[in-house]
Design a protein around this motif. Sequence first.
Motif, PDB file in Angstrom:
ATOM      1  N   THR A   1      -4.798   0.891  -0.988  1.00 59.19           N
ATOM      2  CA  THR A   1      -5.310  -0.161  -1.874  1.00 59.19           C
ATOM      3  C   THR A   1      -4.307  -0.569  -2.950  1.00 59.19           C
ATOM      4  N   SER A   2      -3.071  -0.079  -2.865  1.00 59.51           N
ATOM      5  CA  SER A   2      -2.035  -0.482  -3.823  1.00 59.51           C
ATOM      6  C   SER A   2      -0.765  -0.831  -3.061  1.00 59.51           C
ATOM      7  N   HIS A   3       0.035  -1.749  -3.611  1.00 60.69           N
ATOM      8  CA  HIS A   3       1.274  -2.171  -2.962  1.00 60.69           C
ATOM      9  C   HIS A   3       2.209  -0.969  -2.789  1.00 60.69           C
ATOM     10  N   GLN A   4       2.930  -0.949  -1.664  1.00 59.24           N
ATOM     11  CA  GLN A   4       3.821   0.170  -1.353  1.00 59.24           C
ATOM     12  C   GLN A   4       5.183  -0.355  -0.921  1.00 59.24           C
ATOM     13  N   GLN A   5       6.235   0.256  -1.436  1.00 62.56           N
ATOM     14  CA  GLN A   5       7.600  -0.106  -1.053  1.00 62.56           C
ATOM     15  C   GLN A   5       8.195   0.985  -0.180  1.00 62.56           C
ATOM     16  N   GLU A   6       8.701   0.591   1.013  1.00 62.12           N
ATOM     17  CA  GLU A   6       9.355   1.525   1.936  1.00 62.12           C
ATOM     18  C   GLU A   6       8.499   2.781   2.117  1.00 62.12           C
ATOM     19  N   LEU A   7       7.329   2.583   2.689  1.00 58.52           N
ATOM     20  CA  LEU A   7       6.315   3.628   2.791  1.00 58.52           C
ATOM     21  C   LEU A   7       6.603   4.587   3.942  1.00 58.52           C
ATOM     22  N   ASP A   8       6.738   5.878   3.631  1.00 54.54           N
ATOM     23  CA  ASP A   8       6.786   6.938   4.635  1.00 54.54           C
ATOM     24  C   ASP A   8       5.344   7.382   4.851  1.00 54.54           C
ATOM     25  N   LEU A   9       4.735   6.922   5.941  1.00 52.98           N
ATOM     26  CA  LEU A   9       3.302   7.108   6.138  1.00 52.98           C
ATOM     27  C   LEU A   9       2.930   8.578   6.292  1.00 52.98           C
ATOM     28  N   HIS A  10       3.736   9.347   6.998  1.00 59.85           N
ATOM     29  CA  HIS A  10       3.453  10.768   7.229  1.00 59.85           C
ATOM     30  C   HIS A  10       3.367  11.524   5.902  1.00 59.85           C
ATOM     31  N   THR A  11       4.377  11.342   5.063  1.00 63.77           N
ATOM     32  CA  THR A  11       4.402  12.014   3.755  1.00 63.77           C
ATOM     33  C   THR A  11       3.278  11.512   2.859  1.00 63.77           C
ATOM     34  N   TYR A  12       3.055  10.210   2.873  1.00 68.40           N
ATOM     35  CA  TYR A  12       2.014   9.606   2.033  1.00 68.40           C
ATOM     36  C   TYR A  12       0.634  10.161   2.377  1.00 68.40           C
TER      37      TYR A  12
ATOM     38  N   GLN B   1      -2.418  12.525   0.467  1.00 65.13           N
ATOM     39  CA  GLN B   1      -3.811  12.090   0.304  1.00 65.13           C
ATOM     40  C   GLN B   1      -4.805  13.098   0.872  1.00 65.13           C
ATOM     41  N   GLY B   2      -4.297  14.212   1.444  1.00 65.40           N
ATOM     42  CA  GLY B   2      -5.182  15.257   1.936  1.00 65.40           C
ATOM     43  C   GLY B   2      -5.211  15.448   3.436  1.00 65.40           C
ATOM     44  N   TRP B   3      -4.422  14.677   4.187  1.00 65.18           N
ATOM     45  CA  TRP B   3      -4.380  14.858   5.643  1.00 65.18           C
ATOM     46  C   TRP B   3      -3.774  16.212   5.979  1.00 65.18           C
ATOM     47  N   ASP B   4      -4.342  16.895   7.003  1.00 68.45           N
ATOM     48  CA  ASP B   4      -3.887  18.241   7.350  1.00 68.45           C
ATOM     49  C   ASP B   4      -2.655  18.260   8.245  1.00 68.45           C
ATOM     50  N   GLY B   5      -2.168  17.096   8.656  1.00 67.98           N
ATOM     51  CA  GLY B   5      -0.952  17.036   9.461  1.00 67.98           C
ATOM     52  C   GLY B   5      -1.173  17.126  10.952  1.00 67.98           C
ATOM     53  N   THR B   6      -2.420  17.356  11.396  1.00 69.02           N
ATOM     54  CA  THR B   6      -2.684  17.491  12.832  1.00 69.02           C
ATOM     55  C   THR B   6      -3.840  16.622  13.322  1.00 69.02           C
ATOM     56  N   SER B   7      -4.861  16.396  12.517  1.00 69.13           N
ATOM     57  CA  SER B   7      -6.045  15.674  12.981  1.00 69.13           C
ATOM     58  C   SER B   7      -5.749  14.192  13.198  1.00 69.13           C
ATOM     59  N   LYS B   8      -6.633  13.549  13.938  1.00 66.79           N
ATOM     60  CA  LYS B   8      -6.512  12.119  14.203  1.00 66.79           C
ATOM     61  C   LYS B   8      -6.590  11.342  12.892  1.00 66.79           C
ATOM     62  N   VAL B   9      -5.820  10.257  12.812  1.00 65.13           N
ATOM     63  CA  VAL B   9      -5.756   9.468  11.576  1.00 65.13           C
ATOM     64  C   VAL B   9      -6.106   8.012  11.859  1.00 65.13           C
ATOM     65  N   GLU B  10      -6.923   7.438  10.986  1.00 58.76           N
ATOM     66  CA  GLU B  10      -7.111   5.990  10.951  1.00 58.76           C
ATOM     67  C   GLU B  10      -6.830   5.533   9.527  1.00 58.76           C
ATOM     68  N   VAL B  11      -5.776   4.748   9.366  1.00 63.72           N
ATOM     69  CA  VAL B  11      -5.387   4.274   8.041  1.00 63.72           C
ATOM     70  C   VAL B  11      -5.483   2.755   8.009  1.00 63.72           C
ATOM     71  N   THR B  12      -6.050   2.236   6.920  1.00 61.37           N
ATOM     72  CA  THR B  12      -6.261   0.800   6.770  1.00 61.37           C
ATOM     73  C   THR B  12      -5.450   0.279   5.589  1.00 61.37           C
ATOM     74  N   VAL B  13      -4.733  -0.822   5.802  1.00 63.77           N
ATOM     75  CA  VAL B  13      -4.077  -1.539   4.705  1.00 63.77           C
ATOM     76  C   VAL B  13      -5.057  -2.608   4.243  1.00 63.77           C
ATOM     77  N   ALA B  14      -5.519  -2.497   3.007  1.00 59.91           N
ATOM     78  CA  ALA B  14      -6.555  -3.393   2.501  1.00 59.91           C
ATOM     79  C   ALA B  14      -6.049  -4.830   2.395  1.00 59.91           C
ATOM     80  N   ALA B  15      -6.973  -5.776   2.413  1.00 59.83           N
ATOM     81  CA  ALA B  15      -6.631  -7.192   2.287  1.00 59.83           C
ATOM     82  C   ALA B  15      -5.887  -7.446   0.978  1.00 59.83           C
TER      83      ALA B  15
ATOM     84  N   ARG C   1      -4.937  -5.263   7.250  1.00 59.83           N
ATOM     85  CA  ARG C   1      -5.574  -6.474   6.735  1.00 59.83           C
ATOM     86  C   ARG C   1      -4.713  -7.114   5.645  1.00 59.83           C
ATOM     87  N   GLY C   2      -3.537  -6.542   5.422  1.00 65.74           N
ATOM     88  CA  GLY C   2      -2.641  -7.053   4.390  1.00 65.74           C
ATOM     89  C   GLY C   2      -1.364  -7.609   4.987  1.00 65.74           C
ATOM     90  N   PHE C   3      -0.226  -7.272   4.362  1.00 63.96           N
ATOM     91  CA  PHE C   3       1.077  -7.792   4.764  1.00 63.96           C
ATOM     92  C   PHE C   3       2.062  -6.630   4.878  1.00 63.96           C
TER      93      PHE C   3
END
Length: 259
Positions: free
Chosen positions: A61-72, A76-90, A119-121
């Motif tokens: 929900t906030s703008h991100q520059q050069e985002l490393d999704l795994h680290t990010y 946020q609390g991901w355990d590093g193994t479970s299935k992930v669904e991540v949404t970029v807000a409008a 849903r963003g850019f």
Amino acid sequence: MALPSTGPLSLSQVNTELGRATGATISLGDAGVRGLAGVVNGAIGLGTLRGKSAQFTHTITSHQQELDLHTYLQAQGWDGTSKVEVTVAAGIYIWSDTTTIPALDMGGAFPGGLTLVNRGFIMGKGGDGGYQLADRSSYVAPTAGGPAIGLTGPIIIDNAAGYIGGGGGGGAAATGQPIAILSTAVHSPGGGGAGGGRGGAMPYGNTSSLVMGAFGSGGAIGQPGSVATNSNNWAGATVPSHGGAGGAGGAGAVEGGGL
């Protein structure tokens, strides 16, 4: 989909949550079941599985520059193994300020799978416009734009309501005599590519003391860039309105007689 917090709960439902066949052999002591429940050792019962989900979901929900999704996501609390669904807000921009780094990089493995709902850019860095050096004969070619997404493994992308694009390549510069009866040369640096590319610089000054002007800088998120400075900008010139830190415009100038 999370397991029910109240009401009936069966091991077949646990199988489904874990992505297994409903009738597959299962026990509460299975490593997968313990991982879902968050109980590594000791006593475990169906009650410890209520409300649990094998999928980690998160919305950016906030703008991100050069985002490393795994680290990010781990932050946020991901355990590093479970299935992930991540949404970029409008209305959210994920961008890069360099053509060598993607705007969004997966950054590592996603053992349970990764779904990206945009849903963003998500926009790569735009390339620089071409331009002449101060000697008004040497030419620096425009550069290519950078990538929007860097992949390190399988991914499912839902982009039905968003925009994903690599940075636009910079425009080439032009020089010459627009009308045959004119002997005065006209120079026009190239515009920067969409995604914050810089507009080509322009040499200025008299012929015995030429210096380089400044690049036109890319704009802020979603805004136009600026025209390159220290030259005679074309009357009525407009600045490109590309989104995602818009590409800048190259300046235009007419060569003077000098000394």
